[in-house]
Design a protein around this motif. Structure first.
Motif, PDB file in Angstrom:
ATOM      1  N   ASP A 116       0.828  -1.212   0.000  1.00  0.00           N
ATOM      2  CA  ASP A 116       0.000   0.000   0.000  1.00  0.00           C
ATOM      3  C   ASP A 116       0.862   1.262   0.000  1.00  0.00           C
ATOM      4  O   ASP A 116       0.558   2.227  -0.698  1.00  0.00           O
ATOM      5  CB  ASP A 116      -0.940   0.021   1.208  1.00  0.00           C
ATOM      6  CG  ASP A 116      -2.025  -1.040   1.121  1.00  0.00           C
ATOM      7  OD1 ASP A 116      -2.427  -1.388  -0.006  1.00  0.00           O
ATOM      8  OD2 ASP A 116      -2.462  -1.508   2.188  1.00  0.00           O
ATOM      9  N   ARG A 117       1.942   1.245   0.768  1.00  0.00           N
ATOM     10  CA  ARG A 117       2.830   2.413   0.814  1.00  0.00           C
ATOM     11  C   ARG A 117       3.531   2.630  -0.528  1.00  0.00           C
ATOM     12  O   ARG A 117       3.695   3.763  -0.977  1.00  0.00           O
ATOM     13  CB  ARG A 117       3.845   2.262   1.941  1.00  0.00           C
ATOM     14  CG  ARG A 117       3.216   2.354   3.318  1.00  0.00           C
ATOM     15  CD  ARG A 117       4.238   2.500   4.431  1.00  0.00           C
ATOM     16  NE  ARG A 117       5.252   1.462   4.463  1.00  0.00           N
ATOM     17  CZ  ARG A 117       5.133   0.293   5.100  1.00  0.00           C
ATOM     18  NH1 ARG A 117       4.020   0.001   5.754  1.00  0.00           N
ATOM     19  NH2 ARG A 117       6.116  -0.581   5.083  1.00  0.00           N
ATOM     20  N   ILE A 118       3.938   1.542  -1.175  1.00  0.00           N
ATOM     21  CA  ILE A 118       4.575   1.651  -2.486  1.00  0.00           C
ATOM     22  C   ILE A 118       3.606   2.266  -3.487  1.00  0.00           C
ATOM     23  O   ILE A 118       3.953   3.205  -4.214  1.00  0.00           O
ATOM     24  CB  ILE A 118       5.052   0.265  -2.977  1.00  0.00           C
ATOM     25  CG1 ILE A 118       6.230  -0.222  -2.147  1.00  0.00           C
ATOM     26  CG2 ILE A 118       5.416   0.304  -4.467  1.00  0.00           C
ATOM     27  CD1 ILE A 118       6.618  -1.661  -2.395  1.00  0.00           C
ATOM     28  N   LEU A 160       0.909   4.069  -2.934  1.00  0.00           N
ATOM     29  CA  LEU A 160       0.595   5.448  -2.571  1.00  0.00           C
ATOM     30  C   LEU A 160       1.705   6.386  -3.029  1.00  0.00           C
ATOM     31  O   LEU A 160       1.442   7.450  -3.596  1.00  0.00           O
ATOM     32  CB  LEU A 160       0.383   5.574  -1.061  1.00  0.00           C
ATOM     33  CG  LEU A 160       0.077   6.966  -0.531  1.00  0.00           C
ATOM     34  CD1 LEU A 160      -1.234   7.482  -1.118  1.00  0.00           C
ATOM     35  CD2 LEU A 160       0.017   6.956   0.979  1.00  0.00           C
ATOM     36  N   THR A 161       2.950   5.986  -2.832  1.00  0.00           N
ATOM     37  CA  THR A 161       4.084   6.794  -3.263  1.00  0.00           C
ATOM     38  C   THR A 161       4.087   6.968  -4.788  1.00  0.00           C
ATOM     39  O   THR A 161       4.316   8.078  -5.290  1.00  0.00           O
ATOM     40  CB  THR A 161       5.411   6.159  -2.809  1.00  0.00           C
ATOM     41  OG1 THR A 161       5.396   6.044  -1.383  1.00  0.00           O
ATOM     42  CG2 THR A 161       6.600   6.981  -3.247  1.00  0.00           C
ATOM     43  N   LEU A 162       3.805   5.900  -5.511  1.00  0.00           N
ATOM     44  CA  LEU A 162       3.763   5.995  -6.971  1.00  0.00           C
ATOM     45  C   LEU A 162       2.639   6.923  -7.438  1.00  0.00           C
ATOM     46  O   LEU A 162       2.841   7.704  -8.362  1.00  0.00           O
ATOM     47  CB  LEU A 162       3.577   4.604  -7.584  1.00  0.00           C
ATOM     48  CG  LEU A 162       4.770   3.665  -7.465  1.00  0.00           C
ATOM     49  CD1 LEU A 162       4.394   2.275  -7.951  1.00  0.00           C
ATOM     50  CD2 LEU A 162       5.963   4.203  -8.244  1.00  0.00           C
ATOM     51  N   GLN A 219       1.357   9.447  -5.743  1.00  0.00           N
ATOM     52  CA  GLN A 219       1.715  10.820  -5.389  1.00  0.00           C
ATOM     53  C   GLN A 219       2.760  11.390  -6.340  1.00  0.00           C
ATOM     54  O   GLN A 219       2.739  12.576  -6.647  1.00  0.00           O
ATOM     55  CB  GLN A 219       2.232  10.869  -3.948  1.00  0.00           C
ATOM     56  CG  GLN A 219       1.142  10.646  -2.934  1.00  0.00           C
ATOM     57  CD  GLN A 219       1.670  10.529  -1.524  1.00  0.00           C
ATOM     58  OE1 GLN A 219       2.853  10.305  -1.298  1.00  0.00           O
ATOM     59  NE2 GLN A 219       0.785  10.670  -0.560  1.00  0.00           N
ATOM     60  N   LYS A 220       3.658  10.585  -6.850  1.00  0.00           N
ATOM     61  CA  LYS A 220       4.676  11.060  -7.785  1.00  0.00           C
ATOM     62  C   LYS A 220       4.083  11.377  -9.157  1.00  0.00           C
ATOM     63  O   LYS A 220       4.648  12.162  -9.896  1.00  0.00           O
ATOM     64  CB  LYS A 220       5.790  10.027  -7.934  1.00  0.00           C
ATOM     65  CG  LYS A 220       6.679   9.964  -6.726  1.00  0.00           C
ATOM     66  CD  LYS A 220       7.877   9.086  -7.001  1.00  0.00           C
ATOM     67  CE  LYS A 220       8.792   9.028  -5.826  1.00  0.00           C
ATOM     68  NZ  LYS A 220       9.704  10.146  -5.758  1.00  0.00           N
TER      69      LYS A 220
END
Length: 52
Positions: A41-43, A45-47, A49-50
């Motif tokens: 989920d964190r991966i 979310l980061t993608l 946001q980028k």
């Protein structure tokens, strides 16, 4: 990571992964542990946001 993305993109079955990737039990174990720990989920979310 690339093997999981390959499965997601192609709909390939775990056991049908091409030989370019690690054995499917290794890939499945990574996916399961990343999913249970919230890392996946964190991966994602980061993608997202980028790309905003």
């Amino acid at each position: 990571m690339n093997a999981v993305l390959y499965i997601t993109k192609t709909g390939c079955q775990w056991r049908m992964l091409p030989n370019d990737f690690p054995p499917y039990p290794t890939v499945w174990s990574f996916y399961r542990r990343a999913n249970q720990s919230g890392l996946w989920d964190r991966i994602l979310l980061t993608l997202v946001q980028k790309n905003v």
